[in-house]
Design a protein around this motif. Structure first.
Motif, PDB file in Angstrom:
ATOM      1  N   ASN A 144       0.812  -1.253   0.113  1.00 42.70           N
ATOM      2  CA  ASN A 144       0.069   0.018  -0.036  1.00 42.70           C
ATOM      3  C   ASN A 144       0.870   1.233   0.064  1.00 42.70           C
ATOM      4  O   ASN A 144       1.940   1.292   0.549  1.00 42.70           O
ATOM      5  CB  ASN A 144      -0.857   0.105   1.343  1.00 42.70           C
ATOM      6  CG  ASN A 144      -1.893  -1.156   1.434  1.00 42.70           C
ATOM      7  OD1 ASN A 144      -2.050  -1.692   0.362  1.00 42.70           O
ATOM      8  ND2 ASN A 144      -1.970  -1.757   2.468  1.00 42.70           N
TER       9      ASN A 144
ATOM     10  N   PHE B 271       0.328   5.606  -0.092  1.00 37.63           N
ATOM     11  CA  PHE B 271      -0.786   6.794   0.005  1.00 37.63           C
ATOM     12  C   PHE B 271      -0.064   8.253  -0.145  1.00 37.63           C
ATOM     13  O   PHE B 271       1.089   8.392   0.091  1.00 37.63           O
ATOM     14  CB  PHE B 271      -1.073   6.659   1.501  1.00 37.63           C
ATOM     15  CG  PHE B 271      -1.669   5.486   2.181  1.00 37.63           C
ATOM     16  CD1 PHE B 271      -0.698   4.641   2.428  1.00 37.63           C
ATOM     17  CD2 PHE B 271      -3.019   5.213   2.271  1.00 37.63           C
ATOM     18  CE1 PHE B 271      -1.393   3.239   2.906  1.00 37.63           C
ATOM     19  CE2 PHE B 271      -3.358   3.986   2.623  1.00 37.63           C
ATOM     20  CZ  PHE B 271      -2.614   2.948   3.047  1.00 37.63           C
TER      21      PHE B 271
ATOM     22  N   TYR C 144      -1.240  12.196   0.912  1.00 36.04           N
ATOM     23  CA  TYR C 144      -1.770  13.228   1.856  1.00 36.04           C
ATOM     24  C   TYR C 144      -1.256  14.707   1.572  1.00 36.04           C
ATOM     25  O   TYR C 144      -0.220  14.806   1.052  1.00 36.04           O
ATOM     26  CB  TYR C 144      -1.563  12.844   3.212  1.00 36.04           C
ATOM     27  CG  TYR C 144      -1.744  11.628   3.797  1.00 36.04           C
ATOM     28  CD1 TYR C 144      -1.089  10.457   3.849  1.00 36.04           C
ATOM     29  CD2 TYR C 144      -3.249  11.230   4.358  1.00 36.04           C
ATOM     30  CE1 TYR C 144      -1.516   9.232   4.304  1.00 36.04           C
ATOM     31  CE2 TYR C 144      -3.732   9.982   4.915  1.00 36.04           C
ATOM     32  CZ  TYR C 144      -2.813   8.853   4.855  1.00 36.04           C
ATOM     33  OH  TYR C 144      -3.127   7.932   5.352  1.00 36.04           O
TER      34      TYR C 144
ATOM     35  N   LEU D 214       2.640  14.803   1.754  1.00 33.51           N
ATOM     36  CA  LEU D 214       3.227  13.648   2.584  1.00 33.51           C
ATOM     37  C   LEU D 214       2.805  12.149   1.947  1.00 33.51           C
ATOM     38  O   LEU D 214       1.613  11.983   1.416  1.00 33.51           O
ATOM     39  CB  LEU D 214       2.815  13.569   3.908  1.00 33.51           C
ATOM     40  CG  LEU D 214       3.257  14.606   4.830  1.00 33.51           C
ATOM     41  CD1 LEU D 214       2.313  14.808   6.182  1.00 33.51           C
ATOM     42  CD2 LEU D 214       4.863  14.567   5.517  1.00 33.51           C
TER      43      LEU D 214
ATOM     44  N   GLU E 106      -0.129   0.010  10.273  1.00 33.10           N
ATOM     45  CA  GLU E 106       0.669   1.219  10.721  1.00 33.10           C
ATOM     46  C   GLU E 106       1.434   1.706   9.235  1.00 33.10           C
ATOM     47  O   GLU E 106       1.749   0.922   8.486  1.00 33.10           O
ATOM     48  CB  GLU E 106       1.788   1.152  11.513  1.00 33.10           C
ATOM     49  CG  GLU E 106       2.915   0.365  11.392  1.00 33.10           C
ATOM     50  CD  GLU E 106       2.850  -1.010  11.819  1.00 33.10           C
ATOM     51  OE1 GLU E 106       1.540  -1.354  11.856  1.00 33.10           O
ATOM     52  OE2 GLU E 106       3.805  -1.615  12.108  1.00 33.10           O
ATOM     53  N   GLN E 107       1.480   2.947   9.002  1.00 36.81           N
ATOM     54  CA  GLN E 107       1.772   3.592   7.891  1.00 36.81           C
ATOM     55  C   GLN E 107       3.038   4.193   8.119  1.00 36.81           C
ATOM     56  O   GLN E 107       3.194   5.000   9.424  1.00 36.81           O
ATOM     57  CB  GLN E 107       0.823   4.682   7.038  1.00 36.81           C
ATOM     58  CG  GLN E 107      -0.289   4.104   6.662  1.00 36.81           C
ATOM     59  CD  GLN E 107      -1.318   5.039   5.967  1.00 36.81           C
ATOM     60  OE1 GLN E 107      -0.973   6.247   5.748  1.00 36.81           O
ATOM     61  NE2 GLN E 107      -2.565   4.346   5.956  1.00 36.81           N
ATOM     62  N   TYR E 108       4.141   4.295   7.215  1.00 39.91           N
ATOM     63  CA  TYR E 108       5.591   4.959   7.317  1.00 39.91           C
ATOM     64  C   TYR E 108       5.436   5.997   6.549  1.00 39.91           C
ATOM     65  O   TYR E 108       5.139   6.055   5.238  1.00 39.91           O
ATOM     66  CB  TYR E 108       6.456   3.871   7.198  1.00 39.91           C
ATOM     67  CG  TYR E 108       6.510   2.730   8.198  1.00 39.91           C
ATOM     68  CD1 TYR E 108       5.742   1.369   7.969  1.00 39.91           C
ATOM     69  CD2 TYR E 108       7.251   2.895   9.425  1.00 39.91           C
ATOM     70  CE1 TYR E 108       5.785   0.597   8.983  1.00 39.91           C
ATOM     71  CE2 TYR E 108       7.063   1.860  10.495  1.00 39.91           C
ATOM     72  CZ  TYR E 108       6.565   0.787  10.076  1.00 39.91           C
ATOM     73  OH  TYR E 108       6.368   0.017  11.116  1.00 39.91           O
ATOM     74  N   PHE E 109       5.903   7.254   7.088  1.00 42.21           N
ATOM     75  CA  PHE E 109       5.812   8.521   6.188  1.00 42.21           C
ATOM     76  C   PHE E 109       7.379   9.095   5.915  1.00 42.21           C
ATOM     77  O   PHE E 109       8.142   8.794   6.188  1.00 42.21           O
ATOM     78  CB  PHE E 109       5.225   9.380   7.126  1.00 42.21           C
ATOM     79  CG  PHE E 109       3.635   9.414   7.460  1.00 42.21           C
ATOM     80  CD1 PHE E 109       3.292   8.604   7.971  1.00 42.21           C
ATOM     81  CD2 PHE E 109       2.961  10.305   6.474  1.00 42.21           C
ATOM     82  CE1 PHE E 109       1.862   8.519   8.248  1.00 42.21           C
ATOM     83  CE2 PHE E 109       1.604  10.017   6.444  1.00 42.21           C
ATOM     84  CZ  PHE E 109       0.953   9.070   7.484  1.00 42.21           C
ATOM     85  N   GLY E 110       7.178   9.511   4.689  1.00 47.95           N
ATOM     86  CA  GLY E 110       8.167  10.257   4.062  1.00 47.95           C
ATOM     87  C   GLY E 110       8.487  11.722   4.699  1.00 47.95           C
ATOM     88  O   GLY E 110       7.724  12.177   5.437  1.00 47.95           O
ATOM     89  N   PRO E 111       9.715  12.471   4.407  1.00 50.52           N
ATOM     90  CA  PRO E 111       9.685  13.581   5.120  1.00 50.52           C
ATOM     91  C   PRO E 111       8.942  14.858   4.759  1.00 50.52           C
ATOM     92  O   PRO E 111       8.901  15.737   5.093  1.00 50.52           O
ATOM     93  CB  PRO E 111      11.356  13.959   4.747  1.00 50.52           C
ATOM     94  CG  PRO E 111      11.412  13.202   3.519  1.00 50.52           C
ATOM     95  CD  PRO E 111      10.714  12.043   3.497  1.00 50.52           C
ATOM     96  N   GLY E 112       8.347  14.606   3.450  1.00 46.22           N
ATOM     97  CA  GLY E 112       7.419  15.430   3.096  1.00 46.22           C
ATOM     98  C   GLY E 112       7.724  16.420   1.924  1.00 46.22           C
ATOM     99  O   GLY E 112       9.078  16.440   2.016  1.00 46.22           O
TER     100      GLY E 112
END
Lengths: 113, 116
Positions: free
Chosen positions: A31, A33, A35, A90, A101-107
């Motif tokens: 998955n 995503f 945002y 993001l 749980e989702q793991y995010f990049g730095p934006g």
């Protein structure tokens, strides 16, 4: 460690330009995503993908499209950038199963002038 | 439908004093619950998660949270605040009705200020 990278930290574009935001994850997550985050509005889901070439609209897809040609890469496209698309973008990834749980990049902080 | 309410938009504590960030959730099924932290101009980092195992969950940097089903709460605590804890914190819920890829529902965030 899961690593999610985004192609740019800061980006300035002009109204009407086509904008590509790239996201890459290195943990073989199914998955992915996109945002956008705005003060007072929190995180809002634009699009997500649960497999290569698969995509689903989130809460605010208007003005955006996405592409997922490879499992590790998920691109967000602004076909014709407008000033109201100035925001922090993001990217995140997660496994199909497990804790979700989702793991995010730095934006990427995008400014459209 | 699932939802999350973070009861305080801003919390201010002195360094060395306890931290309490409050979160209530609404979910039709057994939820997974998370706390994320975001430092200025950074992405979100997972602090801890609850997925129907122990109700008291320990996370990174000394944070913990307790799942209370009867109160539909998942409050975040830390015994002693550190200056580096100053950030925005998000309570997040995911449940089994989310569809093809488990979507998360984010709270509006709590800005934690730590005073020297």
């Amino acid at each position: 460690d899961v690593k999610v990278t985004q192609s740019s930290r800061y980006l300035v574009k002009r109204t009407g330009e086509k904008v590509f935001l790239e996201c890459v994850q290195d943990m073989d997550h199914e998955n992915m995503f996109w945002y956008r985050q705005d003060p007072g509005l929190g995180l809002r889901l634009i699009y997500f993908s649960y497999d290569v070439k698969m995509k689903e609209k989130g809460d605010i897809p208007e003005g955006y499209s996405v592409s997922r040609e490879k499992k590790e890469r998920f691109s967000l496209i602004l076909e014709s950038a407008s000033t109201n698309q100035t925001s922090m973008y993001l990217c995140a990834s997660s496994l199909w199963t497990g804790g979700y749980e989702q793991y995010f990049g730095p934006g990427t902080r995008l400014t459209v002038t | 439908a699932q939802s999350v309410t973070q009861l305080d938009s801003h919390v201010s504590v002195s360094e060395g004093t306890p931290v309490l960030l409050r979160c209530n959730y609404s979910s039709s099924y057994s939820p997974s619950l998370f706390w994320y932290v975001q430092h200025p101009n950074k992405g979100l980092q997972l602090l801890l998660k609850y997925t129907s195992a122990a109700t008291l969950v320990k996370g990174i940097n000394g944070f913990e949270a307790e799942f209370k089903k009867s109160e539909t709460s998942f409050h975040l605590t830390k015994p002693s605040a550190h200056m580096s804890d100053a950030a925005e914190y998000f309570c997040v819920v995911s449940d089994q009705t989310s569809g093809s890829a488990r979507q998360l529902t984010f709270g509006s965030g709590t800005q934690l200020t730590v005073l020297p």
